[in-house]
Scaffold this motif. Structure first.
Motif: not given
Length: 115
Positions: A30-37, A39-40
């Motif tokens: 979940s964290l790997i998916c959340f972080v780019p979203c 910051y984008s």
């Protein structure tokens, strides 16, 4: 990965063998998916603020043609939202919410079928 790991987590809890591996894998996926979203989305907000700042700079007071042309080019470039883009969609928090909804639907289907 998220629905499968959540299903395995529930199954291991049902067998009274709570696995730290499944917990960490679900959390990190979940964290790997959340972080780019995240910051984008921040990048998108900053781009919108930049566009507004360029427009509100008082361009109507500049009578020099080159200055107006430069401001026009800057406005045109800033009109496209800044964000991380993939082949299929723009990455932002709305995309993350959609990902979570789809993961929940897949999890519910797996849980209903395997029950």
């Amino acid at each position: 990965m998220i629905p499968i790991s959540l299903y395995l987590l529930i199954e291991s809890a049902r067998d009274r063998k709570l696995s730290l591996d499944y917990i960490m894998f679900s959390y990190l996926a979940s964290l790997i998916c959340f972080v780019p979203c995240f910051y984008s989305d921040k990048l998108k907000e900053k781009g919108d603020k930049l566009h507004f700042a360029i427009y509100a700079c008082g361009w109507e007071n500049f009578y020099d043609k080159n200055t107006r042309k430069t401001l026009h080019i800057m406005l045109m470039r800033a009109s496209r939202p800044l964000s991380i883009k993939t082949v299929f969609r723009t990455v932002c928090l709305e995309t993350f919410a959609e990902l979570c909804k789809q993961a929940y639907v897949i999890f519910n289907m797996m849980y209903a079928v395997l029950e």
